[in-house]
Scaffold this motif. Structure first.
Motif, PDB file in Angstrom:
ATOM      1  N   VAL A  10      55.716 -17.696 -13.993  1.00  0.00           N
ATOM      2  CA  VAL A  10      55.627 -18.569 -15.154  1.00  0.00           C
ATOM      3  C   VAL A  10      54.167 -18.710 -15.558  1.00  0.00           C
ATOM      4  CG1 VAL A  10      55.999 -20.912 -16.000  1.00  0.00           C
ATOM      5  CG2 VAL A  10      57.707 -19.846 -14.536  1.00  0.00           C
ATOM      6  N   THR A  11      53.912 -18.700 -16.865  1.00  0.00           N
ATOM      7  CA  THR A  11      52.564 -18.915 -17.378  1.00  0.00           C
ATOM      8  C   THR A  11      52.510 -20.267 -18.090  1.00  0.00           C
ATOM      9  OG1 THR A  11      52.234 -16.543 -17.719  1.00  0.00           O
ATOM     10  CG2 THR A  11      50.745 -18.036 -18.891  1.00  0.00           C
ATOM     11  N   ILE A  12      51.663 -21.163 -17.608  1.00  0.00           N
ATOM     12  CA  ILE A  12      51.428 -22.437 -18.281  1.00  0.00           C
ATOM     13  C   ILE A  12      50.315 -22.209 -19.288  1.00  0.00           C
ATOM     14  CG2 ILE A  12      50.711 -24.837 -17.988  1.00  0.00           C
ATOM     15  CD1 ILE A  12      51.895 -24.721 -15.177  1.00  0.00           C
ATOM     16  N   THR A  13      50.628 -22.372 -20.583  1.00  0.00           N
ATOM     17  CA  THR A  13      49.707 -21.904 -21.623  1.00  0.00           C
ATOM     18  C   THR A  13      48.550 -22.839 -21.920  1.00  0.00           C
ATOM     19  OG1 THR A  13      51.143 -22.853 -23.321  1.00  0.00           O
ATOM     20  CG2 THR A  13      51.522 -20.547 -22.736  1.00  0.00           C
ATOM     21  N   GLN A  14      48.632 -24.107 -21.486  1.00  0.00           N
ATOM     22  CA  GLN A  14      47.514 -25.020 -21.687  1.00  0.00           C
ATOM     23  C   GLN A  14      47.332 -25.909 -20.475  1.00  0.00           C
ATOM     24  OE1 GLN A  14      45.852 -26.630 -24.857  1.00  0.00           O
ATOM     25  NE2 GLN A  14      46.895 -25.548 -26.500  1.00  0.00           N
ATOM     26  N   GLY A  15      46.098 -26.346 -20.263  1.00  0.00           N
ATOM     27  CA  GLY A  15      45.811 -27.227 -19.148  1.00  0.00           C
ATOM     28  C   GLY A  15      46.346 -28.639 -19.370  1.00  0.00           C
ATOM     29  N   PHE A  16      46.394 -29.410 -18.303  1.00  0.00           N
ATOM     30  CA  PHE A  16      46.842 -30.796 -18.384  1.00  0.00           C
ATOM     31  C   PHE A  16      46.223 -31.564 -17.219  1.00  0.00           C
ATOM     32  CE2 PHE A  16      49.771 -28.381 -15.818  1.00  0.00           C
ATOM     33  CZ  PHE A  16      50.095 -29.208 -14.747  1.00  0.00           C
ATOM     34  N   TRP A  17      46.214 -32.878 -17.317  1.00  0.00           N
ATOM     35  CA  TRP A  17      45.718 -33.745 -16.258  1.00  0.00           C
ATOM     36  C   TRP A  17      46.908 -34.430 -15.602  1.00  0.00           C
ATOM     37  CZ3 TRP A  17      40.557 -33.636 -15.171  1.00  0.00           C
ATOM     38  CH2 TRP A  17      39.709 -33.124 -16.159  1.00  0.00           C
ATOM     39  N   THR A  18      46.893 -34.511 -14.283  1.00  0.00           N
ATOM     40  CA  THR A  18      47.990 -35.130 -13.540  1.00  0.00           C
ATOM     41  C   THR A  18      47.523 -36.431 -12.903  1.00  0.00           C
ATOM     42  OG1 THR A  18      48.868 -32.947 -13.010  1.00  0.00           O
ATOM     43  CG2 THR A  18      49.687 -34.785 -11.706  1.00  0.00           C
ATOM     44  N   GLY A  19      48.399 -37.445 -12.914  1.00  0.00           N
ATOM     45  CA  GLY A  19      48.079 -38.713 -12.274  1.00  0.00           C
ATOM     46  C   GLY A  19      47.776 -38.517 -10.796  1.00  0.00           C
ATOM     47  N   GLU A  20      46.723 -39.146 -10.312  1.00  0.00           N
ATOM     48  CA  GLU A  20      46.325 -39.020  -8.913  1.00  0.00           C
ATOM     49  C   GLU A  20      47.405 -39.553  -7.985  1.00  0.00           C
ATOM     50  OE1 GLU A  20      42.436 -40.266  -6.153  1.00  0.00           O
ATOM     51  OE2 GLU A  20      42.904 -41.374  -7.982  1.00  0.00           O
ATOM     52  N   THR A  21      48.116 -40.574  -8.427  1.00  0.00           N
ATOM     53  CA  THR A  21      49.184 -41.176  -7.634  1.00  0.00           C
ATOM     54  C   THR A  21      50.421 -41.361  -8.502  1.00  0.00           C
ATOM     55  OG1 THR A  21      48.699 -43.494  -8.170  1.00  0.00           O
ATOM     56  CG2 THR A  21      47.444 -42.502  -6.358  1.00  0.00           C
ATOM     57  N   GLU A  22      51.505 -41.728  -7.849  1.00  0.00           N
ATOM     58  CA  GLU A  22      52.676 -42.175  -8.588  1.00  0.00           C
ATOM     59  C   GLU A  22      52.329 -43.462  -9.327  1.00  0.00           C
ATOM     60  OE1 GLU A  22      55.784 -40.422  -5.243  1.00  0.00           O
ATOM     61  OE2 GLU A  22      54.713 -42.318  -4.943  1.00  0.00           O
ATOM     62  N   VAL A  23      53.007 -43.726 -10.425  1.00  0.00           N
ATOM     63  CA  VAL A  23      52.743 -44.946 -11.193  1.00  0.00           C
ATOM     64  C   VAL A  23      53.034 -46.162 -10.315  1.00  0.00           C
ATOM     65  CG1 VAL A  23      53.479 -46.346 -13.169  1.00  0.00           C
ATOM     66  CG2 VAL A  23      53.190 -43.871 -13.412  1.00  0.00           C
ATOM     67  N   THR A  24      52.053 -47.036 -10.192  1.00  0.00           N
ATOM     68  CA  THR A  24      52.193 -48.202  -9.318  1.00  0.00           C
ATOM     69  C   THR A  24      52.840 -49.367 -10.065  1.00  0.00           C
ATOM     70  OG1 THR A  24      50.038 -49.135  -9.894  1.00  0.00           O
ATOM     71  CG2 THR A  24      50.105 -47.532  -8.072  1.00  0.00           C
ATOM     72  N   GLN A  25      53.242 -50.371  -9.290  1.00  0.00           N
ATOM     73  CA  GLN A  25      53.831 -51.557  -9.895  1.00  0.00           C
ATOM     74  C   GLN A  25      52.813 -52.308 -10.744  1.00  0.00           C
ATOM     75  OE1 GLN A  25      56.157 -53.843  -6.987  1.00  0.00           O
ATOM     76  NE2 GLN A  25      56.599 -51.924  -5.900  1.00  0.00           N
ATOM     77  N   ALA A  26      51.570 -52.314 -10.334  1.00  0.00           N
ATOM     78  CA  ALA A  26      50.524 -52.964 -11.136  1.00  0.00           C
ATOM     79  C   ALA A  26      50.373 -52.269 -12.487  1.00  0.00           C
ATOM     80  CB  ALA A  26      49.196 -52.953 -10.380  1.00  0.00           C
ATOM     81  N   GLN A  27      50.397 -50.936 -12.477  1.00  0.00           N
ATOM     82  CA  GLN A  27      50.289 -50.181 -13.722  1.00  0.00           C
ATOM     83  C   GLN A  27      51.503 -50.417 -14.607  1.00  0.00           C
ATOM     84  OE1 GLN A  27      49.766 -46.386 -11.814  1.00  0.00           O
ATOM     85  NE2 GLN A  27      47.537 -46.413 -12.029  1.00  0.00           N
ATOM     86  N   TRP A  28      52.681 -50.414 -14.016  1.00  0.00           N
ATOM     87  CA  TRP A  28      53.910 -50.649 -14.761  1.00  0.00           C
ATOM     88  C   TRP A  28      53.881 -52.041 -15.414  1.00  0.00           C
ATOM     89  CZ3 TRP A  28      58.219 -47.823 -16.078  1.00  0.00           C
ATOM     90  CH2 TRP A  28      59.320 -48.539 -16.536  1.00  0.00           C
ATOM     91  N   GLU A  29      53.509 -53.050 -14.653  1.00  0.00           N
ATOM     92  CA  GLU A  29      53.486 -54.420 -15.166  1.00  0.00           C
ATOM     93  C   GLU A  29      52.499 -54.568 -16.322  1.00  0.00           C
ATOM     94  OE1 GLU A  29      52.805 -57.258 -12.082  1.00  0.00           O
ATOM     95  OE2 GLU A  29      54.509 -56.593 -10.886  1.00  0.00           O
ATOM     96  N   SER A  30      51.374 -53.859 -16.256  1.00  0.00           N
ATOM     97  CA  SER A  30      50.367 -53.986 -17.302  1.00  0.00           C
ATOM     98  C   SER A  30      50.858 -53.445 -18.641  1.00  0.00           C
ATOM     99  CB  SER A  30      49.077 -53.265 -16.887  1.00  0.00           C
ATOM    100  OG  SER A  30      49.259 -51.853 -16.890  1.00  0.00           O
TER     101      SER A  30
END
Length: 417
Positions: A10-30
């Motif tokens: 598979v060829t991924i045609t463009q770059g992307f940034w990935t979250g360092e961690t899973e989405v946390t509860q603090a992030q979800w609440e915000s």
């Protein structure tokens, strides 16, 4: 299964940034202002959320970051595709684990997996704060275990000659990575379980990526997507065709009139997803069962997707060759449809493509129709003045519609002034 782990180039045609961690509860609440989790902790991953809610989080975060000018307009926050997730997880490795190691056979326990994952043998039957174990070569934590992560599957369906345009986001659903309750084999980089159902679980969470909304290397039939908020285009007094509709706290509310409907001042593109989120306020004769309809348009013709009934509940596209939703000659007529009950929130998505349509309710596929649209029509009760526009309706049902959205897949739609 082995079939789901077949290697392919598979060829991924463009770059992307990935979250360092899973989405946390603090992030979800915000962002979402709620905490639905079974296992509470600000730095624990969010769980007990649906795939649709994860997508909604991404959409809201995209809006917030753009407003604060922290995210360029041609970038968005979203779930990773299946391929993007595995690429990020492996970080250049080809082993079972992203540490470069493989599973070691121990009864229910794997020392190599203990280094990188919370799983059935070491989790104590709960989630844990993110980023407590070893990261992969690219600094990403908990790609194995803790919570299994929602992704979009399958890239190969959209990819001419194996190229993956990151703007092509509308596949089925899949989980990756395994969770705190899974055995070692289900936490491997390659493991691909069946798509999740609509049940919210304490094992299900997600990680976001940041990606461009367009891809200049895609072929002409794989254009960039855009999500259009149709709800805010609607003036209930101006666009109501039948029944009484009003805007209440940013939501659209109908009365209980027979065939209440309104026209949405928007002409859809060639291919699109039409999504509504709704709740039944009062059903037939004051009961708790309701009926809701999405009115669609393709090739200048109107037709409808109907959900629910007073009794013997059914769903269907109508009409097909003159056959209405309750007619057994209609190939999409589905008896035993889940009754739309009062107080429950539902998400209905109709995917309109050149070769046919699919309809989902809370993530469950209810209809898959192959058609060129020449045999489709609409019953008079749901007709709109302009057959090229979209609409929404309810039958003897008071309903609150919380969201009406359209995702452009091929081409661009346009508002009608």
């Amino acid at each position: 299964s082995k079939g789901s782990e077949t290697e392919r180039k598979v060829t991924i045609t463009q770059g992307f940034w990935t979250g360092e961690t899973e989405v946390t509860q603090a992030q979800w609440e915000s962002v979402m202002k709620t905490n639905p989790c079974k296992f509470r902790g600000k730095q624990r991953p969010v769980e007990m959320i649906s795939w649709d809610e994860a997508v909604e989080f991404c959409s809201k975060l995209t809006t917030l970051l753009r407003k604060s000018e922290k995210l360029p307009k041609n970038w968005e926050v979203r779930l990773p595709t299946d391929t993007q997730w595995e690429y990020a997880c492996r970080a250049g490795t080809q082993s079972a684990l992203n540490s470069g190691k493989n599973l070691i056979k121990h009864p229910g326990n794997c020392p190599n997996l203990n280094e990188v994952a919370w799983y059935s043998a070491n989790s104590s039957k709960t989630t844990h704060d993110v980023a407590q174990l070893k990261a992969n070569n690219w600094g990403l934590y908990d790609m194995h275990g803790n919570v299994s992560e929602y992704c979009i599957f399958s890239d190969s369906e959209f990819a001419p000659k194996g190229k993956i345009p990151p703007s092509k986001l509308h596949g089925s659903r899949i989980m990756r990575g395994g969770s705190w309750e899974d055995p070692p084999a289900q936490c491997r980089s390659a493991f691909r379980p069946p798509p999740p159902n609509s049940v919210k679980k304490s094992e299900h969470g997600f990680r976001v990526i940041f990606a461009r909304t367009s891809d200049t290397t895609t072929s002409p039939d794989h254009t960039a997507t855009r999500t259009v908020d149709l709800l805010h285009l609607i003036d209930p007094e101006k666009h109501a065709i039948a029944g009484t509709w009003e805007n209440r706290n940013g939501h659209l509310v109908s009365n209980q009139q027979r065939n209440a409907r309104l026209q949405i001042p928007f002409t859809p593109p060639e291919e699109f997803d039409y999504r509504i989120v709704f709740k039944i306020n009062k059903g037939y004769a004051g009961g708790n069962a309701g009926q809701v309809t999405q009115i669609l348009s393709k090739n200048g013709k109107s037709f409808s997707w109907m959900m629910g009934a007073k009794q013997g509940a059914f769903s269907a596209f109508e009409t097909i060759g003159g056959a209405t939703a309750s007619n057994s000659a209609n190939p999409t007529s589905r008896k035993g449809f889940p009754v739309l009950t009062q107080g429950t929130t539902y998400t209905s998505v109709v995917q309109v493509r050149n070769n046919g349509m699919k309809a989902y309710l809370n993530g469950k596929l209810l209809a898959d129709l192959k058609t060129d649209y020449s045999n489709l029509d609409i019953v008079p009760a749901w007709k709109l003045p302009n057959p090229r526009m979209l609409g929404v309706g309810s039958f003897n049902t008071a309903v609150t519609i919380e969201k009406i959205e359209l995702v452009e897949v091929t081409g661009k739609g346009k508002p009608v002034r």
